[in-house]
Design a protein around this motif. Structure first.
Motif, mmCIF file in Angstrom:
data_model
loop_
_atom_site.group_PDB
_atom_site.id
_atom_site.type_symbol
_atom_site.label_atom_id
_atom_site.label_comp_id
_atom_site.label_asym_id
_atom_site.label_seq_id
_atom_site.Cartn_x
_atom_site.Cartn_y
_atom_site.Cartn_z
ATOM 1 N N THR A 161 0.838 -1.198 0.000
ATOM 2 C CA THR A 161 0.000 0.000 0.000
ATOM 3 C C THR A 161 0.875 1.251 0.000
ATOM 4 O O THR A 161 2.063 1.211 0.343
ATOM 5 C CB THR A 161 -0.940 0.054 1.219
ATOM 6 O OG1 THR A 161 -0.173 0.326 2.401
ATOM 7 C CG2 THR A 161 -1.705 -1.243 1.392
ATOM 8 N N SER A 162 0.250 2.362 -0.366
ATOM 9 C CA SER A 162 0.944 3.655 -0.327
ATOM 10 C C SER A 162 -0.037 4.721 0.144
ATOM 11 O O SER A 162 -1.216 4.707 -0.230
ATOM 12 C CB SER A 162 1.490 4.019 -1.708
ATOM 13 O OG SER A 162 2.232 5.225 -1.656
ATOM 14 N N LEU A 163 0.468 5.615 0.973
ATOM 15 C CA LEU A 163 -0.320 6.747 1.462
ATOM 16 C C LEU A 163 0.380 8.038 1.087
ATOM 17 O O LEU A 163 1.602 8.064 0.894
ATOM 18 C CB LEU A 163 -0.479 6.668 2.983
ATOM 19 C CG LEU A 163 -1.192 5.442 3.560
ATOM 20 C CD1 LEU A 163 -1.227 5.533 5.086
ATOM 21 C CD2 LEU A 163 -2.594 5.327 2.999
ATOM 22 N N ASP A 211 3.910 13.145 -4.633
ATOM 23 C CA ASP A 211 3.119 13.833 -5.645
ATOM 24 C C ASP A 211 2.438 12.780 -6.517
ATOM 25 O O ASP A 211 2.825 11.605 -6.505
ATOM 26 C CB ASP A 211 3.996 14.770 -6.482
ATOM 27 C CG ASP A 211 5.038 14.032 -7.285
ATOM 28 O OD1 ASP A 211 4.692 13.524 -8.368
ATOM 29 O OD2 ASP A 211 6.197 13.945 -6.845
ATOM 30 N N PRO A 212 1.414 13.168 -7.287
ATOM 31 C CA PRO A 212 0.660 12.186 -8.070
ATOM 32 C C PRO A 212 1.507 11.404 -9.066
ATOM 33 O O PRO A 212 1.223 10.224 -9.321
ATOM 34 C CB PRO A 212 -0.386 13.048 -8.788
ATOM 35 C CG PRO A 212 -0.542 14.246 -7.931
ATOM 36 C CD PRO A 212 0.809 14.509 -7.357
ATOM 37 N N SER A 213 2.520 12.031 -9.634
ATOM 38 C CA SER A 213 3.379 11.307 -10.577
ATOM 39 C C SER A 213 4.110 10.165 -9.879
ATOM 40 O O SER A 213 4.245 9.068 -10.437
ATOM 41 C CB SER A 213 4.387 12.265 -11.214
ATOM 42 O OG SER A 213 3.743 13.194 -12.048
ATOM 43 N N GLU A 214 4.569 10.414 -8.649
ATOM 44 C CA GLU A 214 5.249 9.362 -7.895
ATOM 45 C C GLU A 214 4.278 8.233 -7.570
ATOM 46 O O GLU A 214 4.609 7.047 -7.707
ATOM 47 C CB GLU A 214 5.845 9.918 -6.612
ATOM 48 C CG GLU A 214 6.583 8.881 -5.791
ATOM 49 C CD GLU A 214 7.131 9.416 -4.479
ATOM 50 O OE1 GLU A 214 7.539 8.596 -3.649
ATOM 51 O OE2 GLU A 214 7.146 10.650 -4.296
ATOM 52 N N MET A 215 3.061 8.592 -7.160
ATOM 53 C CA MET A 215 2.059 7.568 -6.875
ATOM 54 C C MET A 215 1.780 6.733 -8.118
ATOM 55 O O MET A 215 1.715 5.501 -8.071
ATOM 56 C CB MET A 215 0.769 8.233 -6.371
ATOM 57 C CG MET A 215 -0.249 7.283 -5.752
ATOM 58 S SD MET A 215 -1.189 6.266 -6.909
ATOM 59 C CE MET A 215 -2.093 7.516 -7.824
ATOM 60 N N SER A 216 1.658 7.396 -9.267
ATOM 61 C CA SER A 216 1.402 6.692 -10.517
ATOM 62 C C SER A 216 2.541 5.736 -10.859
ATOM 63 O O SER A 216 2.321 4.602 -11.290
ATOM 64 C CB SER A 216 1.213 7.701 -11.654
ATOM 65 O OG SER A 216 0.142 8.568 -11.401
ATOM 66 N N ASN A 231 -7.545 12.159 -7.453
ATOM 67 C CA ASN A 231 -8.023 11.622 -8.720
ATOM 68 C C ASN A 231 -7.064 11.862 -9.885
ATOM 69 O O ASN A 231 -7.090 11.133 -10.882
ATOM 70 C CB ASN A 231 -9.415 12.164 -9.059
ATOM 71 C CG ASN A 231 -9.519 13.657 -8.942
ATOM 72 O OD1 ASN A 231 -9.298 14.208 -7.865
ATOM 73 N ND2 ASN A 231 -9.859 14.315 -10.018
ATOM 74 N N ASP A 232 -6.154 12.836 -9.776
ATOM 75 C CA ASP A 232 -5.250 13.087 -10.902
ATOM 76 C C ASP A 232 -4.264 11.933 -11.111
ATOM 77 O O ASP A 232 -3.965 11.559 -12.247
ATOM 78 C CB ASP A 232 -4.509 14.408 -10.766
ATOM 79 C CG ASP A 232 -3.894 14.639 -9.397
ATOM 80 O OD1 ASP A 232 -4.225 13.908 -8.455
ATOM 81 O OD2 ASP A 232 -3.086 15.575 -9.267
ATOM 82 N N GLY A 233 -3.753 11.357 -10.024
ATOM 83 C CA GLY A 233 -2.836 10.233 -10.169
ATOM 84 C C GLY A 233 -3.492 9.062 -10.872
ATOM 85 O O GLY A 233 -2.868 8.362 -11.683
ATOM 86 N N VAL A 234 -4.777 8.839 -10.587
ATOM 87 C CA VAL A 234 -5.530 7.770 -11.256
ATOM 88 C C VAL A 234 -5.678 8.090 -12.739
ATOM 89 O O VAL A 234 -5.510 7.225 -13.605
ATOM 90 C CB VAL A 234 -6.908 7.591 -10.592
ATOM 91 C CG1 VAL A 234 -7.749 6.565 -11.347
ATOM 92 C CG2 VAL A 234 -6.743 7.181 -9.135
ATOM 93 N N ASN A 235 -5.971 9.352 -13.040
ATOM 94 C CA ASN A 235 -6.124 9.745 -14.437
ATOM 95 C C ASN A 235 -4.831 9.553 -15.217
ATOM 96 O O ASN A 235 -4.860 9.136 -16.381
ATOM 97 C CB ASN A 235 -6.581 11.204 -14.521
ATOM 98 C CG ASN A 235 -8.026 11.377 -14.115
ATOM 99 O OD1 ASN A 235 -8.803 10.422 -14.128
ATOM 100 N ND2 ASN A 235 -8.401 12.575 -13.737
ATOM 101 N N TYR A 236 -3.684 9.840 -14.600
ATOM 102 C CA TYR A 236 -2.411 9.642 -15.295
ATOM 103 C C TYR A 236 -2.219 8.161 -15.647
ATOM 104 O O TYR A 236 -1.762 7.823 -16.745
ATOM 105 C CB TYR A 236 -1.239 10.110 -14.439
ATOM 106 C CG TYR A 236 -1.260 11.582 -14.073
ATOM 107 C CD1 TYR A 236 -2.015 12.497 -14.802
ATOM 108 C CD2 TYR A 236 -0.538 12.060 -12.985
ATOM 109 C CE1 TYR A 236 -2.046 13.835 -14.458
ATOM 110 C CE2 TYR A 236 -0.568 13.403 -12.638
ATOM 111 C CZ TYR A 236 -1.316 14.289 -13.371
ATOM 112 O OH TYR A 236 -1.336 15.611 -13.024
#
Length: 349
Positions: A161-163, A211-216, A231-236
Motif C-alpha cells: 500500500t501507499s499513502l 506527488d501524483p506522478s510518484e504515486m502513478s 483523482n489526478d494520479g488515477v487519471n495519469y
C-alpha cells in the motif's frame, strides 16, 4: 501532463529542486508542480507574450514554511485548510473582486466560510477541486477488498500500500476509517482512535508518495496495489493504459478538497498581472483545460456546465452516495497536533 505522464513524472518531480522558470518576470506564481498549464494562463500569455514565472512546491506545509521564512512571490496556490494559517501569519491580503468578472460564477459552496470571505474582503479565490479515494489495481485486488477502507490495515496487503506524505490527506483517511466524516468537530477520543488506526495502516505502507506522478509510478511498477490517492494520479495511470480503478464509494466514505489562489503581501511583481492571471484561470474556457491536464474540477459553474457527465465520472468527479469528508479549514491547533502525530507515526512511534 496528458501525454506519457509517467515518463514525464521524473521531470515534474525534478522541478521541486529547480529555481523558478524564467518567463515573464513581472509575476511570480508559487504553485504545485504540473500546474503551469497553458490553457490556464492562456489569456495572460496572449496579453503579455509569455507565461508568468513559476516556482514549485511539493505540499501545502512546505509552501507555507517557505513563504513564512521570507520567500517572496506574488500569488500562491494553497488548499482551503491552509487559509487561516496564512491569514493569522499576515502573509496575505484580500482580493479586489471588482477586478475579477468571473468571481460571480464561482460555485458559492466553495466560499462558504468566514475564513475565505468576510467583511474585510475575499481572502481566497477557489479555482480547483478534487477527490481522495482508493486507487487500486483491479487485476490483482478484488472489488470486495476495497469496498471498505479497512483494506489499508488488511494483512493481505502488507508492503503493498501507499499513502500520501500529506498530513491532511492521511488524517482524512484515518478519520473516515474510524467513523468521522466531519473534521471540524473532532474529540480527543476520536483523534486517538484515528491515530491508532493510522499506526496499523503504517505497517502495510511500502512508501509515502510525495506527488501524483510518484504515486502513478509506484503503482505502474507493480510495487503497490492499493493507494489513498487524488483523482489526478488515477487519471495519469488511465492515460498511460495501466490497470487502475478508483473507489470513492467505500462504505466509510471518501474525501474531497478545494484549492485556490491567495494574494501575497509584498509581492515583487505587478499587481495588475496578478489579476490578469486570475482572470485567465477563472474564465469558463479554463475548466476543460484543467480537467484534461490535471484531472480536477473547476470552481467556475459556467465552465463546468460544458463538461459531459460521463467525462466527470471517468475523472472521478461524479457525486457519490457515501459520506464525504470535506477537507475544509479545521481547528489550527488540531491541525498542528495531526502534523506532529503523523511525523511520529512515520518514524515508527
Amino acid at each position: 501532463m496528458k501525454t506519457s505522464s509517467l515518463l514525464l513524472g521524473g521531470i515534474v518531480t525534478a522541478f521541486f529542486a529547480l529555481p523558478a522558470m524564467a518567463e515573464d518576470k513581472g509575476l511570480l506564481v508559487f504553485d504545485w508542480a504540473g500546474f503551469d498549464v497553458e490553457g490556464l494562463y492562456q489569456t495572460y500569455k496572449d496579453k503579455y507574450g509569455a507565461p508568468p514565472t513559476y516556482s514549485f512546491f511539493g505540499d501545502d506545509d512546505e509552501a507555507y514554511q517557505k513563504l513564512a521564512s521570507g520567500f517572496k512571490a506574488d500569488v500562491a496556490h494553497p488548499c482551503s485548510q491552509m487559509i487561516s494559517k496564512y491569514r493569522d501569519a499576515g502573509l496575505i491580503e484580500p482580493w479586489d473582486v471588482s477586478k475579477i468578472p468571473e468571481f460571480k460564477n464561482i460555485d458559492p459552496k466553495f466560499l462558504n466560510s468566514p475564513i475565505f470571505k468576510d467583511d474585510k474582503g475575499v481572502w481566497f479565490l477557489p479555482t480547483d477541486w478534487g477527490a481522495v479515494g482508493v486507487a487500486y489495481n483491479p487485476d490483482e485486488v478484488p472489488a470486495e477488498d476495497v469496498a471498505t477502507l479497512q483494506v489499508f490495515v488488511n494483512p493481505k496487503y502488507q508492503g503493498r500500500t501507499s499513502l500520501p506524505n500529506s498530513s491532511d490527506d492521511v488524517w482524512s483517511l484515518a478519520y473516515l476509517a474510524t467513523g468521522v466524516s466531519d473534521w471540524t468537530h473532532v474529540t480527543d477520543e476520536q483523534f486517538q482512535k484515528a491515530a491508532a488506526w493510522l499506526r496499523e495502516a503504517h505497517k502495510n505502507v511500502r512508501s509515502y508518495w510525495a506527488d501524483p506522478s510518484e504515486m502513478s509510478q509506484i503503482m505502474a511498477s507493480g510495487e503497490v496495489l492499493v493507494a489513498w490517492s487524488w483523482n489526478d494520479g488515477v487519471n495519469y495511470l488511465k492515460q498511460d493504459k495501466y490497470p487502475v480503478a478508483f473507489q470513492r464509494s467505500a462504505k466509510e466514505g471518501s474525501a474531497s478538497f478545494i484549492c485556490g489562489y491567495v494574494n501575497l503581501k509584498g509581492g515583487p511583481g505587478d499587481e495588475q498581472k496578478a489579476y490578469d492571471f486570475m482572470n485567465s484561470w477563472l474564465r469558463p474556457d479554463a475548466a476543460p483545460a484543467l480537467l484534461d491536464a490535471i484531472g480536477y474540477g473547476h470552481s467556475n459553474l459556467e465552465g463546468m456546465k460544458e463538461i459531459p457527465a460521463d467525462q466527470l465520472k471517468d475523472a472521478g468527479l461524479n457525486p457519490v452516495d457515501v459520506p464525504v469528508l470535506a477537507q475544509v479549514p479545521n481547528d489550527p491547533q488540531l491541525r498542528e497536533k495531526q502534523l506532529a502525530e503523523f511525523e511520529k507515526i512515520k518514524a515508527g512511534y
